[in-house]
Design an enzyme around this catalytic site. Structure first.
Site, mmCIF file in Angstrom:
data_model
loop_
_atom_site.group_PDB
_atom_site.id
_atom_site.type_symbol
_atom_site.label_atom_id
_atom_site.label_comp_id
_atom_site.label_asym_id
_atom_site.label_seq_id
_atom_site.Cartn_x
_atom_site.Cartn_y
_atom_site.Cartn_z
ATOM 1 N N SER A 130 -9.471 0.305 2.918
ATOM 2 C CA SER A 130 -8.687 1.199 2.110
ATOM 3 C C SER A 130 -7.471 0.547 1.460
ATOM 4 O O SER A 130 -6.848 1.160 0.587
ATOM 5 C CB SER A 130 -8.207 2.383 2.952
ATOM 6 O OG SER A 130 -7.359 1.941 4.008
ATOM 7 N N LYS B 29 0.850 -1.194 0.000
ATOM 8 C CA LYS B 29 0.000 0.000 0.000
ATOM 9 C C LYS B 29 0.890 1.249 0.000
ATOM 10 O O LYS B 29 1.895 1.294 0.732
ATOM 11 C CB LYS B 29 -0.863 -0.056 1.267
ATOM 12 C CG LYS B 29 -1.955 0.961 1.387
ATOM 13 C CD LYS B 29 -2.795 0.637 2.642
ATOM 14 C CE LYS B 29 -3.985 1.558 2.779
ATOM 15 N NZ LYS B 29 -4.824 1.196 3.956
ATOM 16 N N SER C 78 -9.681 -1.935 7.121
ATOM 17 C CA SER C 78 -9.037 -1.672 5.830
ATOM 18 C C SER C 78 -8.133 -2.777 5.311
ATOM 19 O O SER C 78 -7.733 -2.747 4.142
ATOM 20 C CB SER C 78 -8.240 -0.360 5.890
ATOM 21 O OG SER C 78 -9.116 0.738 5.908
#
Lengths: 457, 66
Positions: free
Chosen positions: A151, A76, A175
């Site tokens: 996310s 990420k 997330s």
């Protein structure tokens, strides 16, 4: 061959010389560069191939190999690497170059992993759908019209699509677990504080934690061993006999989809067949814990972004800006009281549900994976309802700080995965991986979307 | 600037453009205020509410450690 290997299998194949790091990295780069998933924000092919060739030379020289030697990964886009852009899914930080490297990335580097690029994420890690006003939407490899979850959207998608065998995400209210669930892979939210937050983008210091995603619980355990420096794999093959697993009763799960409840029943049966004692567990305060999470993260996030709200408000996406404004308007007393109540709530769970069982089992999400057209709110009034609904069963455990693992427990009529959430006592990550590993071996529900076709209903 | 949330944002130095954006959704912000207060009222009615005021924040972190 590479497509069929999980992270541990790939590491073992590279260590044995069956596959070279160069072959594995070239395959990962090829997949990363040739798809329409929008999972990557940057790819570093030259640096990755150079590192792979060095890894192969290292092995050929007979030098000791780390537990991730030559394994290509991607993370990420919020874990800092000195001198390299870390965009955090935002316009505001699109040119941000940190001057330090995240401790977790350093640990992966030291274990021999090769980072091939950085992954799509919700803007500043705020959003559970894969929506991003600046980057566009990350697609679900099972069905392009379905949300990927967020996310850690790119982490879920890239692992599910077998681009990389593992990825780091982060979890503040679900997330890691939500994209793992919607994309049909394994994701772990560790105990709050178990992984250092050093040099990763903060969102809410009381709730944030990094977490690994992979295509098996044993691979997640391998990544956690590297990230913590503590053994997580030694008990993976122990039987589940002697463990008590509390399956949360339907009345405490809210308005849960029928298919999800059926999958939970089948998961409970599978765990019973594996030797675990299954009990029906009451968790009536789950909605309360989820609500408290909202009172903690929102003001912490608003405080972090106060300068951005002052000077660059137009550079936020509408969804993220409006969620930050909520945090900005919250009373300080509300925030402090919610944080103080947290210790009492955790004590309540430890003395109640987690005294009755070793592991709590429940779905990751009440609803089946929504299509993007139904979930991509732009910041309007329906936004809070959509976002709150998606993370209703995950946020509470972030508030409580407890570790939670997501692994597939079934597929809906469209062929989209449904996630099982296993929650443990503080620092029970190894136990969760053990239960997940046994469950995955028995059920074989972790599948490759490239070999299956899901259909919109 | 007659709405409390606009005053709040301006007091914290939030730019007018952002304040205008917030004003468009003032009803939503007001609902948040009310919902937040209701949540705390609910929390105060729970059996462990006494801990709300006498539990140090550090207690939570200590409970997560070995």
């Amino acid at each position: 061959m590479i497509d069929n290997l999980d992270l541990v299998g790939l590491a073992e194949a590279i260590a044995a010389g069956d596959i070279s790091a160069e072959q594995a990295t070239a395959a990962a780069l090829s997949r990363a560069q040739n798809n329409h998933l929008n999972a990557f924000v940057r790819i570093q092919p030259e640096a990755a191939m150079e590192a792979a060739r060095a890894a192969d030379q290292h092995r050929a020289a007979g030098q000791p190999l780390g537990p991730l030697h030559g394994v290509p990964l991607a993370h990420k886009d919020m874990f800092y690497r000195a001198g390299q852009i870390t965009g955090c899914g935002s316009k505001i930080r699109q040119d941000f170059r940190p001057d330090q490297t995240c401790t977790l990335l350093s640990a992966l580097d030291a274990a021999g992993a090769i980072e091939i690029g950085q992954l799509h994420m919700a803007e500043f890690a705020m959003g559970p759908t894969g929506h991003n006003a600046h980057l566009g939407r990350c697609q679900n490899p099972w069905l392009p019209d379905a949300i990927s979850g967020g996310s850690s959207s790119g982490s879920g998608t890239s692992v599910a699509a077998r681009i990389v065998a593992g990825a780091l995400g982060s979890d503040t209210g679900g997330s890691v677990r939500l994209p793992a669930s919607f994309c049909g892979v394994v994701g772990l939210k560790p105990t709050h504080g178990r992984l250092t937050p050093a040099a990763m983008m903060p969102l809410s210091e009381s709730l944030d934690t990094a977490g690994p995603l992979a295509t098996s619980s044993r691979s997640v355990a391998r990544l956690m061993s590297v990230l913590t420096g503590e053994p997580m794999e030694s008990g993976l093959n122990l039987p589940l006999t002697g463990l008590t697993i509390g399956v949360v009763v339907e009345q405490d799960l809210g308005d849960c989809a029928t298919e999800t409840l059926t999958a939970l029943d089948e998961a409970a049966a599978a765990l019973r067949d594996l030797g675990a004692t299954i009990i029906a567990l009451r968790l009536p305060a789950l909605d309360h814990y989820a609500a408290m999470a909202g009172l903690v993260w929102a003001p912490e996030a608003a405080a972090l972004h106060l300068d951005h709200l002052r000077h660059r408000p137009q550079d936020f996406g509408p969804q993220v800006r409006n969620r930050l404004l909520h945090g900005l308007s919250m009373a300080a007393t509300t925030y402090v009281q919610a944080r103080r109540l947290r210790a009492a709530d955790l004590a309540e769970v430890m003395a109640g549900p987690l005294a009755q069982c070793d592991v709590i089992a429940l779905p990751v999400c009440r609803i089946l994976t929504p299509l993007a057209q139904h979930a991509d709110a732009d910041g309007g009034p329906e936004m809070d309802q959509i976002i709150g609904g998606l993370s209703a069963l995950t946020r509470g455990f972030s508030y409580l700080g407890l570790p939670a693992l997501s692994t597939p427990m079934g597929y809906d009529p469209r062929g989209l995965p449904i996630g099982l959430q296993l929650v443990g006592r503080p620092r029970a990550e190894a136990l969760l991986c053990r239960v997940g590993h046994a469950f995955e071996r028995a059920t074989c529900l972790i599948r490759n979307p490239l070999l299956t076709t899901a259909q919109p209903s | 600037m007659d709405k409390p949330e606009n005053w709040l944002f301006c007091a914290q130095g939030i730019a007018p453009a952002c304040s205008e954006q917030a004003a468009k959704d003032s009803a939503r912000i007001t609902r948040h205020w009310q919902a937040d207060r209701a949540l705390l009222d609910h929390a105060a009615a729970r059996p462990n509410a006494a801990a709300l005021f006498d539990t140090a924040m550090g207690a939570f972190d200590r409970m997560l450690k070995p």
